[in-house]
Design an enzyme around this catalytic site. Structure first.
Site, PDB file in Angstrom:
ATOM      1  N   GLY A 230      39.080 -54.095  14.181  1.00 48.25           N
ATOM      2  CA  GLY A 230      40.450 -53.026  13.029  1.00 48.25           C
ATOM      3  C   GLY A 230      40.116 -51.967  12.831  1.00 48.25           C
ATOM      4  O   GLY A 230      39.433 -50.811  13.439  1.00 48.25           O
ATOM      5  N   SER A 231      40.423 -50.820  11.502  1.00 46.39           N
ATOM      6  CA  SER A 231      40.289 -50.163  10.934  1.00 46.39           C
ATOM      7  C   SER A 231      39.001 -49.220  10.549  1.00 46.39           C
ATOM      8  O   SER A 231      38.696 -49.833  10.214  1.00 46.39           O
ATOM      9  CB  SER A 231      41.805 -49.161  10.353  1.00 46.39           C
ATOM     10  OG  SER A 231      41.831 -50.474   8.770  1.00 46.39           O
ATOM     11  N   GLU A 250      34.486 -52.325  15.344  1.00 46.29           N
ATOM     12  CA  GLU A 250      35.252 -51.800  16.862  1.00 46.29           C
ATOM     13  C   GLU A 250      36.204 -51.250  16.325  1.00 46.29           C
ATOM     14  O   GLU A 250      37.058 -51.451  15.960  1.00 46.29           O
ATOM     15  CB  GLU A 250      35.559 -52.500  17.960  1.00 46.29           C
ATOM     16  CG  GLU A 250      33.905 -52.848  18.444  1.00 46.29           C
ATOM     17  CD  GLU A 250      33.403 -52.303  20.080  1.00 46.29           C
ATOM     18  OE1 GLU A 250      35.174 -51.244  20.157  1.00 46.29           O
ATOM     19  OE2 GLU A 250      33.347 -52.780  21.133  1.00 46.29           O
ATOM     20  N   LEU A 251      36.563 -49.428  16.182  1.00 46.93           N
ATOM     21  CA  LEU A 251      37.764 -49.485  15.535  1.00 46.93           C
ATOM     22  C   LEU A 251      39.019 -48.579  16.083  1.00 46.93           C
ATOM     23  O   LEU A 251      38.922 -48.475  17.724  1.00 46.93           O
ATOM     24  CB  LEU A 251      36.960 -48.229  14.730  1.00 46.93           C
ATOM     25  CG  LEU A 251      35.612 -49.301  13.547  1.00 46.93           C
ATOM     26  CD1 LEU A 251      34.966 -48.471  13.392  1.00 46.93           C
ATOM     27  CD2 LEU A 251      36.470 -50.204  12.869  1.00 46.93           C
ATOM     28  N   CYS A 284      44.514 -50.127  20.925  1.00 46.36           N
ATOM     29  CA  CYS A 284      43.711 -48.666  20.085  1.00 46.36           C
ATOM     30  C   CYS A 284      43.551 -48.439  20.641  1.00 46.36           C
ATOM     31  O   CYS A 284      42.232 -47.067  21.488  1.00 46.36           O
ATOM     32  CB  CYS A 284      42.104 -49.546  19.661  1.00 46.36           C
ATOM     33  SG  CYS A 284      41.336 -51.031  20.911  1.00 46.36           S
ATOM     34  N   GLU A 378      45.596 -41.663  14.996  1.00 47.95           N
ATOM     35  CA  GLU A 378      46.039 -42.363  15.400  1.00 47.95           C
ATOM     36  C   GLU A 378      47.307 -43.601  14.976  1.00 47.95           C
ATOM     37  O   GLU A 378      47.419 -43.478  14.027  1.00 47.95           O
ATOM     38  CB  GLU A 378      44.767 -43.602  15.707  1.00 47.95           C
ATOM     39  CG  GLU A 378      45.189 -45.217  16.758  1.00 47.95           C
ATOM     40  CD  GLU A 378      44.239 -46.600  15.772  1.00 47.95           C
ATOM     41  OE1 GLU A 378      43.550 -46.598  14.738  1.00 47.95           O
ATOM     42  OE2 GLU A 378      43.825 -46.981  17.371  1.00 47.95           O
TER      43      GLU A 378
HETATM   44  P1  NAP Z   1      42.829 -53.686   9.474  1.00 44.38           P
HETATM   45  O1  NAP Z   1      43.967 -53.370   8.578  1.00 44.38           O
HETATM   46  O2  NAP Z   1      41.348 -52.637   9.130  1.00 44.38           O
HETATM   47  O3  NAP Z   1      42.614 -55.522   9.117  1.00 44.38           O
HETATM   48  C1  NAP Z   1      41.570 -55.397  10.605  1.00 44.38           C
HETATM   49  C2  NAP Z   1      40.762 -57.206  10.101  1.00 44.38           C
HETATM   50  O4  NAP Z   1      40.285 -56.834   8.921  1.00 44.38           O
HETATM   51  C3  NAP Z   1      41.665 -57.980   9.732  1.00 44.38           C
HETATM   52  O5  NAP Z   1      41.284 -59.251   9.341  1.00 44.38           O
HETATM   53  C4  NAP Z   1      41.885 -57.994   8.650  1.00 44.38           C
HETATM   54  O6  NAP Z   1      42.386 -59.162   7.497  1.00 44.38           O
HETATM   55  C5  NAP Z   1      40.258 -57.818   7.357  1.00 44.38           C
HETATM   56  N1  NAP Z   1      40.641 -56.895   6.162  1.00 44.38           N
HETATM   57  C6  NAP Z   1      40.851 -55.734   5.875  1.00 44.38           C
HETATM   58  N2  NAP Z   1      40.816 -55.336   4.570  1.00 44.38           N
HETATM   59  C7  NAP Z   1      39.086 -56.006   4.383  1.00 44.38           C
HETATM   60  C8  NAP Z   1      38.280 -56.208   3.537  1.00 44.38           C
HETATM   61  N3  NAP Z   1      38.323 -55.459   1.946  1.00 44.38           N
HETATM   62  N4  NAP Z   1      37.099 -56.471   3.803  1.00 44.38           N
HETATM   63  C9  NAP Z   1      37.198 -57.264   4.826  1.00 44.38           C
HETATM   64  N5  NAP Z   1      37.863 -57.768   6.018  1.00 44.38           N
HETATM   65  C10 NAP Z   1      39.286 -56.525   5.670  1.00 44.38           C
HETATM   66  O7  NAP Z   1      43.082 -53.066  11.071  1.00 44.38           O
HETATM   67  P2  NAP Z   1      44.808 -54.164  12.190  1.00 44.38           P
HETATM   68  O8  NAP Z   1      45.544 -53.374  11.442  1.00 44.38           O
HETATM   69  O9  NAP Z   1      44.370 -55.211  12.133  1.00 44.38           O
HETATM   70  O10 NAP Z   1      44.128 -53.445  13.374  1.00 44.38           O
HETATM   71  C11 NAP Z   1      44.848 -51.554  13.903  1.00 44.38           C
HETATM   72  C12 NAP Z   1      43.248 -51.073  13.515  1.00 44.38           C
HETATM   73  O11 NAP Z   1      42.467 -52.562  14.798  1.00 44.38           O
HETATM   74  C13 NAP Z   1      43.565 -50.271  14.419  1.00 44.38           C
HETATM   75  O12 NAP Z   1      43.031 -48.971  14.269  1.00 44.38           O
HETATM   76  C14 NAP Z   1      42.995 -50.589  16.230  1.00 44.38           C
HETATM   77  O13 NAP Z   1      43.055 -49.528  16.834  1.00 44.38           O
HETATM   78  C15 NAP Z   1      41.658 -51.304  15.920  1.00 44.38           C
HETATM   79  N6  NAP Z   1      41.545 -52.068  17.084  1.00 44.38           N
HETATM   80  C16 NAP Z   1      40.651 -51.963  17.543  1.00 44.38           C
HETATM   81  C17 NAP Z   1      39.849 -52.306  18.748  1.00 44.38           C
HETATM   82  C18 NAP Z   1      38.524 -51.942  19.579  1.00 44.38           C
HETATM   83  O14 NAP Z   1      37.988 -53.108  19.779  1.00 44.38           O
HETATM   84  N7  NAP Z   1      38.144 -50.212  18.718  1.00 44.38           N
HETATM   85  C19 NAP Z   1      40.677 -53.444  19.220  1.00 44.38           C
HETATM   86  C20 NAP Z   1      41.894 -53.717  18.180  1.00 44.38           C
HETATM   87  C21 NAP Z   1      42.308 -53.790  17.095  1.00 44.38           C
HETATM   88  P3  NAP Z   1      43.891 -59.118   7.008  1.00 44.38           P
HETATM   89  O15 NAP Z   1      44.604 -58.940   7.605  1.00 44.38           O
HETATM   90  O16 NAP Z   1      44.067 -60.516   6.100  1.00 44.38           O
HETATM   91  O17 NAP Z   1      44.316 -57.756   6.196  1.00 44.38           O
END
Ligand code: NAP
Length: 475
Positions: A230-231, A250-251, A284, A378
């Site tokens: 995630g982020s 993995e960000l 990502c 990003e």
């Molecule tokens: P995100 O907002 O960070 O959410 C990712 C996950 O984390 C979701 O399940 C979210 O739950 C959860 N989360 C949020 N706040 C949390 C907390 N305080 N404690 C624990 N978990 C929490 O990211 P996203 O918008 O879904 O995804 C986009 C990001 O992921 C981008 O930056 C992208 O580049 C990155 N990404 C990286 C890869 C890689 O392999 N490197 C692959 C795909 C995506 P909720 O949905 O319930 O908020």
């Protein structure tokens, strides 16, 4: 669009559980209700951990773990159409891309089954030192313990697969928290795992309150490893707070590509147009910054822009659509504001930058300042920048001018230049004559710098999810 408005329970200890509270999954395309999912919090997460801990008391032998993983791959192939429609409905991903994601998830489970079958330790050459003479030693790979997995919305099936399939291959039970926008693909795969013979407790899926569930993963000592995609803002904080656990991140990325004048420009234009805008740039490793050698700049744009403009923007359920919606209108508005920021600072929007209905058109920006958000953060939207460069040193410096380091690419016919760039780019992976959006699921995939601290791909994730146990025998 698949919009059966039925309710979906979560999975705890092999049972489908309702919590009395609901999470609404709505289509990012038109806002219609796709399904409601039982909403979990700290209590359900603790119950899921109880179940996972209990499951691990009776380890599953490798041949059973492998057979279950192969079984899931097989079932997923059988239900590929349903899985693709689920991804498309909840994430707004165009069907073309959703079908590719399903095929990749099949491959992820298949590769994980191979790892389950071949997971083994090493023999240590004990008589290589005086101290070891007369002894035999070897290592065994031991499951690290219960895994807490957190996945993002953008690959709701395959990134779930990249967490749960290696964990099972390694012999670890999992509590999975999928993204709240996209829990349905995760619940579908959980259903397939049970159908493939997974005993109760080995996989638990809790959807809902992210910070509550995350807090349990951080504080409960039974969670030995947190695997997070995630982020960076969420991921690095989790790692700081769980200092005594393994926390694999993995960000994000701000993916650069260098196109040198000697490259096959037609091929580069074709691959980069497809990979800057697929799933509206919400990958990502979506192509974001394209650096073109000055002598080829105009020619490249002549080939690139018509391809971008020919992408079909529209309903993700339509099999012809290339570019669908962003995950929410607030994300769309954020991306538009980044385009406006670049424009206000003197950049030229060569195409796009406006809405088609409610959807952001594929957008190409020239002349963006180096410190504009679109140049170094990003974007995570259907936007890329194009900039000319004069020397390869300059191109590498521009590509490296970001806090991220996941994947990068170079297009050139000069093997020496390609290898030099591959060495000098500060990224976890470099593609040559292929868009850096490319990923095959057995590859070691992961970043450096702010992009993360681990590698996924079943063979690599299984190593992270196991620990070495040393056995020394005195003969
Ligand atoms: P995100 O907002 O960070 O959410 C990712 C996950 O984390 C979701 O399940 C979210 O739950 C959860 N989360 C949020 N706040 C949390 C907390 N305080 N404690 C624990 N978990 C929490 O990211 P996203 O918008 O879904 O995804 C986009 C990001 O992921 C981008 O930056 C992208 O580049 C990155 N990404 C990286 C890869 C890689 O392999 N490197 C692959 C795909 C995506 P909720 O949905 O319930 O908020």
């Amino acid at each position: 669009m698949a919009t059966a408005t039925t309710e979906r329970a979560i999975l705890i200890g092999g049972k489908w559980v309702e919590t009395g509270d609901w999470l609404e999954v709505r289509s990012p395309y038109d806002g219609t209700l796709v399904r409601r999912v039982a909403k979990a919090g700290a209590g359900e997460t603790e119950q899921a951990l109880d179940a996972a801990e209990t499951a691990m008391r009776e380890p599953l032998p490798a041949h059973r773990r492998a057979a279950i993983l192969d079984g899931v791959a097989h079932l997923l192939e059988e239900r590929a159409d349903e899985a693709a429609r689920t991804i498309s409905a909840e994430a707004g991903k165009p069907m073309k891309a959703a079908r590719v994601e399903v095929a990749r998830a099949v491959s992820t489970f298949t590769m994980a089954a191979v790892e389950a079958r071949t997971l083994a330790g090493d023999v240590v050459p004990m008589d290589a030192s005086l101290a070891g003479a007369g002894k035999i030693a070897f290592t065994m790979r031991h499951p690290i313990g219960v895994v807490g997995a957190i996945s993002p919305f953008n690959f709701p099936l395959n990134l779930v697969a990249h967490k749960i399939a290696p964990a099972l291959a390694a012999g670890c039970a999992v509590v999975l928290k999928p993204a709240s926008q996209t829990p349905l693909s995760a619940l579908l795969v959980a259903e397939l795992e049970l159908e493939a013979g997974l005993p109760a407790g080995w996989l638990n899926v809790v959807c809902g309150l992210a910070s509550e569930i995350g807090d349990v993963f951080v504080t409960d000592e039974r969670v030995k490893l947190i695997t997070f995609t995630g982020s960076g803002s969420v991921g690095w904080k989790l790692r700081e707070r769980a200092a005594r656990k393994r926390v694999n991140l993995e960000l994000g990325n701000a993916t650069p590509v260098i196109v040198s004048a000697d490259a096959d420009l037609d091929d580069a234009a074709f691959r980069l147009a497809a990979n800057a805008f697929a799933f509206a740039g919400q990958s990502c490793i979506s192509v974001q910054r394209i650096y073109i050698e000055r002598g080829a700049y105009e020619t490249f744009l002549d080939r690139f822009l018509p391809r971008v403009e020919s992408l079909k923007v529209g309903d993700p359920a339509d099999e012809e659509t290339d570019v669908g919606p962003l995950i929410s209108t607030s994300e769309r508005d954020r991306v538009l504001s980044w385009v406006d920021d670049a424009r206000n600072r003197g950049a030229d929007v060569l195409t796009g930058g406006t809405l088609e209905g409610e959807l952001l058109r594929p957008t190409v920006i020239a002349g963006a300042p180096r410190d504009a958000k679109v140049s170094c953060d990003e974007v995570f939207g259907p936007v890329c920048t194009v900039s000319p460069y004069d020397t390869l040193d300059e191109a590498v410096a521009l590509a490296n001018g970001t806090r991220y380091g996941l994947q990068a690419g170079v297009f050139t016919r000069d093997v020496k230049a390609a290898l030099r760039v591959a060495r000098e780019l500060e990224f976890g992976g470099v593609t040559v004559n292929e868009a850096p959006t490319f990923r095959a699921d057995q590859m070691p995939y992961g970043g450096v710098k702010d992009s993360g601290n681990t590698r996924e791909g079943p063979a690599y994730a299984v190593r992270e999810m196991t620990e070495e146990r040393l056995v020394v025998l005195q003969l």
